[in-house]
Structure formats: C-alpha cells, structure tokens
Design an enzyme around this catalytic site. Sequence first.
Site, short mmCIF file in Angstrom:
data_model
loop_
_atom_site.label_atom_id
_atom_site.label_comp_id
_atom_site.label_asym_id
_atom_site.label_seq_id
_atom_site.Cartn_x
_atom_site.Cartn_y
_atom_site.Cartn_z
N CYS A 100 -15.46 9.74 26.70
CA CYS A 100 -14.92 11.05 27.06
C CYS A 100 -13.86 11.42 26.03
CB CYS A 100 -14.31 11.00 28.47
SG CYS A 100 -13.35 12.46 28.89
N CYS A 104 -12.11 18.98 26.52
CA CYS A 104 -12.86 20.08 27.16
C CYS A 104 -12.18 20.58 28.43
CB CYS A 104 -14.27 19.65 27.51
SG CYS A 104 -14.87 18.26 26.60
N THR A 191 -7.87 12.54 33.05
CA THR A 191 -8.32 11.89 31.81
C THR A 191 -7.57 12.49 30.63
OG1 THR A 191 -10.49 11.81 32.82
CG2 THR A 191 -10.36 11.14 30.53
N GLU A 257 -7.57 7.43 32.40
CA GLU A 257 -7.13 8.34 33.46
C GLU A 257 -5.73 7.95 33.95
OE1 GLU A 257 -10.25 6.97 33.44
OE2 GLU A 257 -11.12 8.84 32.75
N HIS A 292 -16.64 23.49 33.64
CA HIS A 292 -16.65 22.04 33.41
C HIS A 292 -18.01 21.44 33.79
CE1 HIS A 292 -14.38 18.87 31.74
NE2 HIS A 292 -14.52 18.07 32.78
N TYR A 296 -20.63 19.17 31.09
CA TYR A 296 -21.30 17.88 31.25
C TYR A 296 -22.73 17.91 30.70
CZ TYR A 296 -17.59 15.81 34.08
OH TYR A 296 -16.41 15.27 34.50
N CYS A 299 -21.47 16.84 26.87
CA CYS A 299 -20.81 15.56 26.55
C CYS A 299 -21.61 14.36 27.03
CB CYS A 299 -19.40 15.53 27.12
SG CYS A 299 -19.29 15.16 28.88
N GLU A 447 -17.60 9.38 36.31
CA GLU A 447 -17.19 10.76 36.03
C GLU A 447 -18.38 11.71 36.18
OE1 GLU A 447 -15.51 11.45 32.19
OE2 GLU A 447 -14.06 12.85 33.02
FE1 SF4 Z 1 -14.67 14.27 29.13
FE2 SF4 Z 1 -17.07 15.36 29.21
FE3 SF4 Z 1 -15.08 16.40 30.69
FE4 SF4 Z 1 -15.15 16.63 28.00
S1 SF4 Z 1 -16.58 17.52 29.49
S2 SF4 Z 1 -13.39 16.11 29.25
S3 SF4 Z 1 -15.98 14.68 27.39
S4 SF4 Z 1 -16.01 14.38 30.89
FE FE Z 2 -14.49 15.32 33.09
#
Ligand code: SF4
Ligand code: FE
Length: 487
Positions: A100, A104, A191, A257, A292, A296, A299, A447
């Site tokens: 991660c 983002c 995080t 985290e 968000h 995902y 990422c 996550e």
């Molecule tokens: Fe982490 Fe993925 Fe969230 Fe970006 S989108 S902060 S890489 S979990």
């Molecule tokens: Fe996340």
Amino acid sequence: MALMTGEQYIESIKKIKMRIYMFGKEYETAVGNPILQPSLNSVRMTYDLANNPRYADLMTAKSHLTGETINRFTHIHQNPDDLVKKVKMQRLCGQKTAACFQRCVGLDAINAVYSTTFEIDKKYGTDYHEKFKKYVQYCQEKDLTIDGAMTDPKGDRGLPPSKQADPDLYLRVVERRPDGIVVKGAKAHQTGICNSHEVLVMPTVAMGPDDKDYALSFAVPLDAEGLFMIVGRQSCDTRKLEGSKIDVGNRAFGGVEALTVFDNVFVPNERIFLNGETEFCSMLVERFAGYHRQSYGGCKVGVGDVLIGAAAVASEINGVPKASHIKDKLIEMIHLNETLYSCGIACSCEGVMTESGNCLIDLLLANVCKQNVTRLPYEIARLAQDIAGGLMVTAPSEADIDNPVTGPYIAKYFKGVSGVSAKDRIRIMRLIENLTLGTAAVGYLTESMHGAGSPQAQRIMISRQGDLESKKKMAKAIAHFGEDDEQ
Ligand code: SF4
Ligand code: FE
C-alpha cells in the site's frame, strides 16, 4: 516547487516532529526506523515515479488552480480521463511496491471534500469551498502527502455518535473559539499517517441533528499539538528488526497503520471545511468511499500482478510451468485480477461532473468494484499458495542459509530446477508468504476486505444505486405483463 523528489519527501518528513508510539516506546520520526521505513519508501515511490519522464503522463497532471504541473496524487479530477489515469497510476505504483503506497487516501479525500464543500456553501452561504481550494493549492504547491482520515473507533455500532456512553468515540468539537475549534477523538486504522505531512479529517457515518458536534471536516499538520499515533502490529513485523534481506519477503516496501489520537487539537478557522452541517455527512462519506472503492481497482491489481508473477516464477523453479493445471491456475489468477481492473476502469469512464467542476466516479460501479475486491484477491492468494507449495511457510531463515554447517544442505535439498539457487527459490517463497500471510497481507487481503468500507457497506450502496424498479419495469414490458390477450 511543484514536484518534490523522493529524497526531498523523506527530508521533509524528517523535519516534522511527530509523536509516534510503537512497542511501548515513543519516537519523533518514522524516518530510519526499520519497522516504519518501508512505509516511507512506498510513498517515496509516488514522488520518484512522478519525476521519471517515462511516467509523467500518469503520475503528473496540470493543476486547474494554478496551471502548474503537479503530482497526480494532489490533483482535482477534471474529467473521466483523469479518473482513468488515476487507476492506471495506482496499478503502476502497486507493481513497483507490492504494498500500500498510501497516498491515494488523501487524493480521494481532497476530491470528496472539494465537491461537498461547494454544495454546503450553495445551501448555507458558507465559505468552506474557497477555504478548501486554498488548502488544496497549498498542498499542490508543496507536493504534500495528505492522509485522509475517516474511520472513527465507533464504540457501540448500534448507537449514533451523540448517544455513545463515551462521547469521544466519534471525533468531536469540545470547544468553540473565535479563531477556531478544539477537537477530541481518534481515527482508527490510518495507513501511512506517520509518514504524511497533513491529515484531512472527515466524518465516518451519516449523522442526525443531535450529532452537530461530530459533523466535522478539517485539516491539520502531523505536528499539531495534541496529535499522536499508536502504531498497529502486523503479522511477522519484527522480522524487519532482524536485518535479514530475504526473510521479510519485500525488503524495501510496506504500509503501516496507526490509531491516530486527537487529544484537544486546535484547528484554525481557515482549515475547517464542515462544521455542524450534519445532512452533508452522508454525501461526503459516499463520495470519499466511492473514490476509494475505485482506487482498489488500481492498487490491488498492481499488487496482484506481482503476486501472479511470483506464482509463475515459483512454478518454473518447481519445474512444472507446462503442467496444464498450473497454466490454468495462472490464467484464472489473471482473469480475476483483470476483472478488478475492469471495474476500476469502468467506474472511471462513467464518471460524472459535479456542480463544483470536479469529476465523480460512477458510484454503483465503484461499489461493485470494491465488492469484488473483498473476494477476488483472496482467491488469487489461495491459488498463489497452491502453486507455491508448502516451502512458502517451511523454508529456513536466511541465517541458516548463511550458516556454513546448514547452508550447503539448504542449497542441496531446497534446490528446484538447475540454474536457480535454493536462495533465489526461497526469495520467491518469502515474497508469496509476505503478500498472503505476512506484513503485506494487511494491505493485499485484510484491507481488500475492510478498507474503504467492509463488504456490507458496498451492498447497501449497490441496493440504493441498483435501480431495481426500472429493471422490474423492463421485465414487465418484455413479458407484456398485465395485458389481457383475450381482448
Ligand atoms: Fe493503499 Fe490502495 Fe488505499 Fe492507495 S488505494 S491508500 S494503495 S489501499
Ligand atoms: Fe486503503
């Protein structure tokens, strides 16, 4: 200076005096700490890639506020193409870190707060949006990493914020002053908080009229008086203290985290973006969660690419890359991974313009994306473990590989095909272990389940956005429902 280099990012974080608690000790900075440094390295990648001309199209954008080139992680999306590029950027960052990379959350937060503040101002004549634009410009010009903070501890999930036995279980205003507010509470599972410059706070649930003191959005720097972090443990985390390059599986990158406590933190007026307008909490929560959930689809796909690659290499080392069931498992992993990507791209292409002028993902498709993410990475991980074999969890330590007594036996008995050392074989096993069971499993699996909202949160949104009524009408029309054919 619109674009910071990776080195400048690390130096800038070092300058912020933080309060970080971990393993019973207090630290002033995450920089150089063996447990926390991989987290910094992941975010550093977002700066390094932005400075690489090869990735400029994905990693940078033109600010609509200043016209300057900025890191895309600070950009306000101007059209669906920006949303598509965001997902592609995230896949790239996942491929480069297998972790991660954290930045983002802030990107998603600034875009959600941007459009919501516009709509609050329209209703109440407040000046949140103008203040927020200045804040975004400040972050763009300094190329800051912002941690979006949404999840309150929540206490009794059956009670609203104002009815909790302990009033601090949702972050709230405890004092109103002419120059600002004082807030108290906490945000959980943050995080990357200990390597961010700023934290942008948002409410975590829809709220009613009694919850005015909890309807809050604001930003403070990480050295704000009264703010501190308590770092969470991860499976196998202390391997990072042993100094082994192999046993950690991914020696450079990670994500960490922390529970972030706001113990009477002062927020000046110019950094308050929602203050008591309870009916806008759900809009802000839905938009942030939607962005968000889109994220995902980028990422986790990038991390999935690394895991699929590791499984394929493991099959080669085992001498079975041509076995039909291995080929089929790898095909299945690719199919599942690309399904996630398709959802991320689809909700971006279908993006719609908000009244404030930024672009919002298609909320239904973003929720479908995240619902798939709560499941498919687990199947990809299961298949990777299937292909890897038991050595993934029974391989000896690097110290035993280097021990002159045991080393030759490990080299002899853990060798697969000729031409690949047992050490390299174990490297790949450790990477698969890291992604599916170790520190990175937090980011890749747990996550995927709970980040950006647990599965049920998406199902609620899917039921709201799914428009079942129109589907019923379609069925009735095709079936000539209610028509009396006899007449
Ligand atoms: Fe982490 Fe993925 Fe969230 Fe970006 S989108 S902060 S890489 S979990
Ligand atoms: Fe996340």
